[in-house]
Design a protein around this motif. Structure first.
Motif, mmCIF file in Angstrom:
data_model
loop_
_atom_site.group_PDB
_atom_site.id
_atom_site.type_symbol
_atom_site.label_atom_id
_atom_site.label_comp_id
_atom_site.label_asym_id
_atom_site.label_seq_id
_atom_site.Cartn_x
_atom_site.Cartn_y
_atom_site.Cartn_z
ATOM 1 N N THR A 75 13.009 -21.009 30.488
ATOM 2 C CA THR A 75 13.531 -20.094 31.709
ATOM 3 C C THR A 75 15.108 -20.525 32.052
ATOM 4 O OG1 THR A 75 12.921 -21.590 33.312
ATOM 5 C CG2 THR A 75 11.503 -19.770 32.922
ATOM 6 N N ASN A 76 15.769 -19.629 32.345
ATOM 7 C CA ASN A 76 17.160 -19.928 32.797
ATOM 8 C C ASN A 76 17.526 -19.977 34.232
ATOM 9 O OD1 ASN A 76 18.356 -19.272 30.111
ATOM 10 N ND2 ASN A 76 17.191 -17.293 30.484
ATOM 11 N N ILE A 77 18.227 -20.808 34.536
ATOM 12 C CA ILE A 77 18.775 -21.172 35.934
ATOM 13 C C ILE A 77 19.675 -19.903 36.166
ATOM 14 C CG2 ILE A 77 20.200 -22.568 37.657
ATOM 15 C CD1 ILE A 77 18.917 -24.947 36.135
ATOM 16 N N VAL A 78 19.554 -19.194 37.245
ATOM 17 C CA VAL A 78 20.325 -17.965 37.425
ATOM 18 C C VAL A 78 20.844 -18.052 38.977
ATOM 19 C CG1 VAL A 78 19.279 -16.466 35.910
ATOM 20 C CG2 VAL A 78 18.359 -16.581 38.209
ATOM 21 N N GLY A 79 20.749 -19.355 39.508
ATOM 22 C CA GLY A 79 21.291 -19.565 40.778
ATOM 23 C C GLY A 79 21.183 -20.878 41.265
ATOM 24 N N GLU A 80 21.783 -21.047 42.562
ATOM 25 C CA GLU A 80 21.821 -22.400 43.114
ATOM 26 C C GLU A 80 20.799 -22.963 43.872
ATOM 27 O OE1 GLU A 80 25.921 -23.573 44.738
ATOM 28 O OE2 GLU A 80 26.262 -21.488 44.189
ATOM 29 N N PHE A 84 15.104 -18.645 39.034
ATOM 30 C CA PHE A 84 15.000 -18.511 37.530
ATOM 31 C C PHE A 84 14.702 -17.369 37.216
ATOM 32 C CE2 PHE A 84 10.456 -20.784 36.839
ATOM 33 C CZ PHE A 84 9.863 -19.918 37.843
ATOM 34 N N ASP A 85 14.373 -16.928 35.922
ATOM 35 C CA ASP A 85 14.247 -15.425 35.617
ATOM 36 C C ASP A 85 12.837 -15.141 34.896
ATOM 37 O OD1 ASP A 85 14.695 -17.091 33.337
ATOM 38 O OD2 ASP A 85 15.652 -15.691 32.229
ATOM 39 N N ILE A 86 11.841 -15.624 35.480
ATOM 40 C CA ILE A 86 10.567 -15.136 35.330
ATOM 41 C C ILE A 86 9.937 -14.791 36.734
ATOM 42 C CG2 ILE A 86 10.139 -16.169 33.110
ATOM 43 C CD1 ILE A 86 8.401 -18.133 34.593
ATOM 44 N N ASN A 87 9.215 -13.651 36.639
ATOM 45 C CA ASN A 87 8.278 -13.392 37.976
ATOM 46 C C ASN A 87 6.895 -13.824 38.073
ATOM 47 O OD1 ASN A 87 10.799 -12.251 38.621
ATOM 48 N ND2 ASN A 87 10.095 -10.234 38.589
ATOM 49 N N GLN A 88 6.266 -13.707 39.244
ATOM 50 C CA GLN A 88 4.803 -14.276 39.292
ATOM 51 C C GLN A 88 3.915 -13.765 38.382
ATOM 52 O OE1 GLN A 88 3.773 -15.934 41.840
ATOM 53 N NE2 GLN A 88 1.760 -16.172 41.160
ATOM 54 N N THR A 89 4.068 -12.678 37.783
ATOM 55 C CA THR A 89 3.012 -11.888 36.688
ATOM 56 C C THR A 89 3.276 -13.010 35.289
ATOM 57 O OG1 THR A 89 3.280 -9.984 37.571
ATOM 58 C CG2 THR A 89 2.339 -10.095 35.632
ATOM 59 N N ILE A 90 4.284 -13.325 34.846
ATOM 60 C CA ILE A 90 4.604 -14.157 33.852
ATOM 61 C C ILE A 90 3.946 -15.807 34.184
ATOM 62 C CG2 ILE A 90 6.206 -15.225 32.233
ATOM 63 C CD1 ILE A 90 7.592 -12.695 32.129
ATOM 64 N N TYR A 91 4.599 -16.094 35.234
ATOM 65 C CA TYR A 91 4.465 -17.498 35.784
ATOM 66 C C TYR A 91 3.165 -17.974 35.875
ATOM 67 C CZ TYR A 91 4.691 -21.206 39.386
ATOM 68 O OH TYR A 91 4.491 -22.401 39.849
ATOM 69 N N GLN A 92 2.372 -17.012 36.240
ATOM 70 C CA GLN A 92 0.786 -17.512 36.467
ATOM 71 C C GLN A 92 0.070 -17.627 35.407
ATOM 72 O OE1 GLN A 92 -0.041 -14.240 39.363
ATOM 73 N NE2 GLN A 92 -0.873 -12.936 37.580
ATOM 74 N N ASN A 93 0.354 -17.098 34.302
ATOM 75 C CA ASN A 93 -0.165 -17.119 33.183
ATOM 76 C C ASN A 93 0.511 -18.276 32.019
ATOM 77 O OD1 ASN A 93 -2.109 -14.922 33.050
ATOM 78 N ND2 ASN A 93 -0.325 -13.763 33.440
ATOM 79 N N LEU A 94 1.090 -19.032 32.275
ATOM 80 C CA LEU A 94 1.822 -20.133 31.537
ATOM 81 C C LEU A 94 1.172 -21.308 31.455
ATOM 82 C CD1 LEU A 94 5.443 -18.996 31.556
ATOM 83 C CD2 LEU A 94 3.781 -18.435 29.781
ATOM 84 N N ASP A 95 1.139 -22.059 30.346
ATOM 85 C CA ASP A 95 0.520 -23.428 30.362
ATOM 86 C C ASP A 95 1.854 -24.575 30.748
ATOM 87 O OD1 ASP A 95 -1.809 -22.898 29.355
ATOM 88 O OD2 ASP A 95 -1.298 -22.506 27.272
ATOM 89 N N ILE A 96 2.843 -24.063 30.412
ATOM 90 C CA ILE A 96 4.346 -25.101 30.481
ATOM 91 C C ILE A 96 5.393 -24.452 30.788
ATOM 92 C CG2 ILE A 96 4.607 -25.470 28.091
ATOM 93 C CD1 ILE A 96 5.047 -28.143 28.544
ATOM 94 N N ILE A 97 6.269 -24.680 31.845
ATOM 95 C CA ILE A 97 7.473 -24.114 32.056
ATOM 96 C C ILE A 97 8.602 -24.905 31.960
ATOM 97 C CG2 ILE A 97 8.855 -22.819 33.868
ATOM 98 C CD1 ILE A 97 5.892 -21.963 34.926
ATOM 99 N N LEU A 98 9.399 -24.436 30.928
ATOM 100 C CA LEU A 98 10.611 -25.187 30.502
ATOM 101 C C LEU A 98 11.800 -24.397 31.381
ATOM 102 C CD1 LEU A 98 8.675 -26.377 28.460
ATOM 103 C CD2 LEU A 98 10.898 -26.012 26.823
ATOM 104 N N CYS A 99 12.992 -25.208 31.728
ATOM 105 C CA CYS A 99 14.015 -24.375 32.292
ATOM 106 C C CYS A 99 15.416 -25.316 32.058
ATOM 107 C CB CYS A 99 13.949 -24.511 34.028
ATOM 108 S SG CYS A 99 15.037 -23.549 35.006
ATOM 109 N N GLY A 100 16.383 -24.492 31.927
ATOM 110 C CA GLY A 100 17.767 -25.092 31.637
ATOM 111 C C GLY A 100 18.869 -24.102 31.959
#
Length: 256
Positions: A75-80, A84-100
């Motif tokens: 994911t991308n940091i999009v604010g302070e 970030f730039d994913i929503n609940q529907t995607i978030y709840q189905n993932l095994d691992i979440i990276l962000c930068g």
């Protein structure tokens, strides 16, 4: 010897990557990898798959050709304030979440160090992410100690990114070395990943491992140094991640 787990791998649904998921898995199997994570970019970046891909990654088998395949995202940091730039529907189905940090229309490169530090620390504090990736990127200067302390306090891992050290992000060696020294001082989880955009780079982390070895990083804190350590980390993170998140990214092409 390279680790047999790589938690940052792209497929060619990102236009600047060159291998399919099948090619990634095939090469990983050939070189004896145990686990890879498919972590394509979130939709705020220009070079991103349609969000359908991020959602439909859930159809992948858990194991392909003997390799465990984690369903993830970068994911991308999009604010302070932890956006970030994913929503609940995607978030709840993932095994691992990276962000930068990546240059996006919502969050530009070369912002003041205070803003970047605030954004990184607040993202970590949300507990929505498991790994903060390539924190040594000089295009997004941060207060390393403040970010390392936040990662330690919130049990979020920091990445030593081999691709950065191979020339993707100039000046990363000294910065990543300093992050590794501070992370060791505070007892922070780290991960050593390739950020592969071509299948034959998967698992080759010689530059990142050199930093880890120079620092003398405790192997028990390197989450991808064994399957057992990875599973313990992921289990802990499943308990820390919020079940529901506030949708913070709105785009005309990102509707459910």
């Amino acid at each position: 010897m390279d680790y047999k787990i790589d938690l940052h791998v792209h497929s060619n649904t990102n236009p600047h990557a060159f291998s399919t998921i099948e090619e990634n898995v095939t090469y990983a199997a050939e070189r004896g990898m145990k686990v890879i994570a498919i972590t394509n970019h979130g939709p705020a970046l220009l070079d991103t798959p349609h969000w359908w891909q991020l959602l439909n990654i859930r159809i992948l088998p858990k194991v392909i050709k003997g390799v465990r395949v984690l369903k993830g995202v970068e994911t991308n940091i999009v604010g302070e304030n932890g956006e970030f730039d994913i929503n609940q529907t995607i978030y709840q189905n993932l095994d691992i979440i990276l962000c930068g940090f990546h240059g996006t229309k919502e969050y530009h490169k070369y912002q003041p160090i205070e803003k970047n530090t605030r954004a990184a620390v607040n993202m970590i504090k949300t507990q929505k992410i498991d790994i903060l990736v390539h924190p040594g990127n000089k295009e997004f200067p941060i207060d390393f100690e403040a970010v390392v302390k936040a990662a330690k306090e919130n049990n979020v891992a920091l990445e030593i990114n081999n691709s950065s050290l191979g020339g993707t992000r100039a000046g990363s060696y000294e910065r990543c070395s300093e992050i590794a020294r501070l992370a060791k001082q505070y007892g922070c989880y780290i991960t050593v990943n390739t950020d592969s955009h071509y299948c034959r780079l998967i698992g080759h982390t010689d530059l990142a491992r050199k930093i880890v070895e120079e620092v003398g990083y405790p192997e028990e804190l390197i989450i991808n140094s064994s399957e057992e350590r990875l599973e313990k980390f992921l289990e802990m993170r499943r308990g820390l991640r919020p079940k529901e998140i506030k949708d913070t990214y709105i785009d005309d092409n990102f509707k459910y």
